[in-house]
Enzyme design. Structure first.
Site, PDB file in Angstrom:
ATOM      1  N   ASN A   7      55.030 -10.889  30.336  1.00  0.00           N
ATOM      2  CA  ASN A   7      56.187 -11.054  31.222  1.00  0.00           C
ATOM      3  C   ASN A   7      55.891 -12.265  32.095  1.00  0.00           C
ATOM      4  O   ASN A   7      55.029 -12.208  32.982  1.00  0.00           O
ATOM      5  CB  ASN A   7      56.395  -9.795  32.076  1.00  0.00           C
ATOM      6  CG  ASN A   7      57.569  -9.937  33.031  1.00  0.00           C
ATOM      7  OD1 ASN A   7      57.816 -10.998  33.591  1.00  0.00           O
ATOM      8  ND2 ASN A   7      58.287  -8.853  33.252  1.00  0.00           N
ATOM      9  N   GLU A  34      61.332 -11.463  30.710  1.00  0.00           N
ATOM     10  CA  GLU A  34      61.834 -12.041  31.961  1.00  0.00           C
ATOM     11  C   GLU A  34      61.821 -13.574  31.899  1.00  0.00           C
ATOM     12  O   GLU A  34      61.336 -14.244  32.803  1.00  0.00           O
ATOM     13  CB  GLU A  34      61.049 -11.539  33.168  1.00  0.00           C
ATOM     14  CG  GLU A  34      61.592 -10.259  33.751  1.00  0.00           C
ATOM     15  CD  GLU A  34      61.229 -10.038  35.207  1.00  0.00           C
ATOM     16  OE1 GLU A  34      62.106 -10.227  36.068  1.00  0.00           O
ATOM     17  OE2 GLU A  34      60.071  -9.652  35.467  1.00  0.00           O
ATOM     18  N   ASP A 156      57.001  -5.415  28.351  1.00  0.00           N
ATOM     19  CA  ASP A 156      56.902  -4.845  29.694  1.00  0.00           C
ATOM     20  C   ASP A 156      57.706  -3.553  29.699  1.00  0.00           C
ATOM     21  O   ASP A 156      58.936  -3.580  29.710  1.00  0.00           O
ATOM     22  CB  ASP A 156      57.437  -5.851  30.715  1.00  0.00           C
ATOM     23  CG  ASP A 156      57.463  -5.301  32.131  1.00  0.00           C
ATOM     24  OD1 ASP A 156      57.011  -4.157  32.334  1.00  0.00           O
ATOM     25  OD2 ASP A 156      57.943  -6.011  33.024  1.00  0.00           O
ATOM     26  N   ASN A 158      57.455  -1.175  32.074  1.00  0.00           N
ATOM     27  CA  ASN A 158      57.699  -0.691  33.429  1.00  0.00           C
ATOM     28  C   ASN A 158      57.401   0.800  33.581  1.00  0.00           C
ATOM     29  O   ASN A 158      58.045   1.504  34.361  1.00  0.00           O
ATOM     30  CB  ASN A 158      59.137  -1.004  33.868  1.00  0.00           C
ATOM     31  CG  ASN A 158      59.244  -2.382  34.511  1.00  0.00           C
ATOM     32  OD1 ASN A 158      58.459  -2.737  35.387  1.00  0.00           O
ATOM     33  ND2 ASN A 158      60.208  -3.167  34.060  1.00  0.00           N
ATOM     34  N   ASP A 227      52.263  -3.057  30.726  1.00  0.00           N
ATOM     35  CA  ASP A 227      52.565  -3.912  29.566  1.00  0.00           C
ATOM     36  C   ASP A 227      51.756  -3.383  28.389  1.00  0.00           C
ATOM     37  O   ASP A 227      50.527  -3.275  28.473  1.00  0.00           O
ATOM     38  CB  ASP A 227      52.208  -5.360  29.869  1.00  0.00           C
ATOM     39  CG  ASP A 227      52.946  -5.882  31.097  1.00  0.00           C
ATOM     40  OD1 ASP A 227      54.048  -6.426  30.930  1.00  0.00           O
ATOM     41  OD2 ASP A 227      52.418  -5.724  32.221  1.00  0.00           O
ATOM     42  N   ASP A 256      53.503 -12.297  38.034  1.00  0.00           N
ATOM     43  CA  ASP A 256      52.814 -11.100  38.522  1.00  0.00           C
ATOM     44  C   ASP A 256      52.242 -10.268  37.377  1.00  0.00           C
ATOM     45  O   ASP A 256      51.465  -9.339  37.616  1.00  0.00           O
ATOM     46  CB  ASP A 256      53.722 -10.255  39.417  1.00  0.00           C
ATOM     47  CG  ASP A 256      55.133 -10.081  38.877  1.00  0.00           C
ATOM     48  OD1 ASP A 256      55.464 -10.674  37.835  1.00  0.00           O
ATOM     49  OD2 ASP A 256      55.927  -9.358  39.515  1.00  0.00           O
ATOM     50  N   HIS A 257      52.587 -10.611  36.134  1.00  0.00           N
ATOM     51  CA  HIS A 257      52.013  -9.983  34.942  1.00  0.00           C
ATOM     52  C   HIS A 257      51.031 -10.952  34.279  1.00  0.00           C
ATOM     53  O   HIS A 257      51.039 -12.157  34.564  1.00  0.00           O
ATOM     54  CB  HIS A 257      53.099  -9.659  33.921  1.00  0.00           C
ATOM     55  CG  HIS A 257      54.103  -8.659  34.381  1.00  0.00           C
ATOM     56  ND1 HIS A 257      54.162  -7.371  33.881  1.00  0.00           N
ATOM     57  CD2 HIS A 257      55.123  -8.758  35.263  1.00  0.00           C
ATOM     58  CE1 HIS A 257      55.168  -6.726  34.443  1.00  0.00           C
ATOM     59  NE2 HIS A 257      55.771  -7.552  35.293  1.00  0.00           N
TER      60      HIS A 257
END
Length: 264
Positions: A7, A34, A156, A158, A227, A256-257
């Site tokens: 991501n 994303e 991802d 989540n 992930d 952030d991933h």
């Protein structure tokens, strides 16, 4: 064969980071989430110059998925409706958000997903996430029952499947990405016959793929493992490693991933 999921939290902002990572880690297929850009504005050239074929499904500012492959993919399908059918009204509604893309690489169907976050338990987005995961189960079931390819379902999600996938599981029952309802919905997806590649090789906790930008989340390793690569049994047995590469998260202005790589 190496397949990575990442991501990137905006491909236009992090194009150079992704290009550099691919030069250092020339995986066969890179699955991005994303991307946050319409197809016409996706920065294709830097990746094509590295020898990758691009398959993209994007929208402005939010969501977006892409497959970057060192060889042309077969039977690329975008969204739920290309599998479930255009008459499935709910699938068509879900496909307004660009979250699903798949293609075949060397007899492996790679399914790249960006599962909705859910926002919070009182939000309509939370109910949407649970419905979306039910739709995903139907979608993957059709692939598994009607097509011969093994499945690598990645992206991802989540969702942290277990408490050891969270740096601090206290209050998990009311924390998005770890509620019992989300975990149950994910487990129902996996029950069609999918296994967690990372857990084949690493049993202990403390390994994460996402860290909040706030409060020094990465520096303190206050992360979550959300992930994943989920594999059908034959492919699971063929897997020789599954690793999380934290190096990109150390860079200036990172996503952030960070990438998760499975090898067969």
């Amino acid at each position: 064969m190496k397949i990575a999921t990442w991501n990137v939290n905006s491909i236009r902002i992090r194009q150079q980071q992704v290009s550099h990572w691919l030069q250092m880690n020339p995986v066969d297929v890179l699955c991005l989430q994303e991307t946050k850009v319409i197809d016409a504005d996706f920065p294709k050239m830097p990746f094509e110059e590295l020898g990758y074929h691009l398959y993209i499904s994007g929208q402005p500012s939010y969501n977006g998925v892409a497959l970057l492959s060192r060889q042309p993919l077969e039977d690329v399908r975008i969204g739920f409706t290309q599998v479930l059918g255009v008459d499935d009204v709910l699938a068509a509604t879900f496909d307004q958000q660009k979250r699903v893309i798949s293609g075949i690489f060397h007899d492996v169907r790679i399914v790249n997903l960006y599962v909705p976050n859910g926002a919070d338990l009182s939000s309509d987005k939370y109910a949407y996430k649970l419905q979306w995961l039910k739709m995903l189960r139907n979608y993957l079931t059709l692939f598994k029952e009607n097509y011969p390819q093994e499945l690598c379902v990645c992206g991802d999600f989540n969702v942290a499947p277990e408490d050891k996938d969270i740096h601090n599981p206290k209050g998990k029952e009311t924390h998005i990405m770890a509620t019992p309802q989300e975990r149950k919905a994910l487990q129902e997806v996996l029950e069609i016959g999918l296994k967690d590649a990372f857990r084949k090789f690493t049993a202990e906790g403390g390994h994460y793929s996402w860290w909040d930008y706030r409060s020094g989340g990465f520096q303190r390793n206050r992360g979550w493992r959300i992930d994943h690569h989920f594999l059908t049994p034959k492919l699971y047995e063929q897997a020789t490693s599954c690793t999380i590469d934290i190096e990109p998260r150390k860079q200036e202005k990172p996503s952030d991933h960070t990438p998760v790589i499975v090898e067969f």
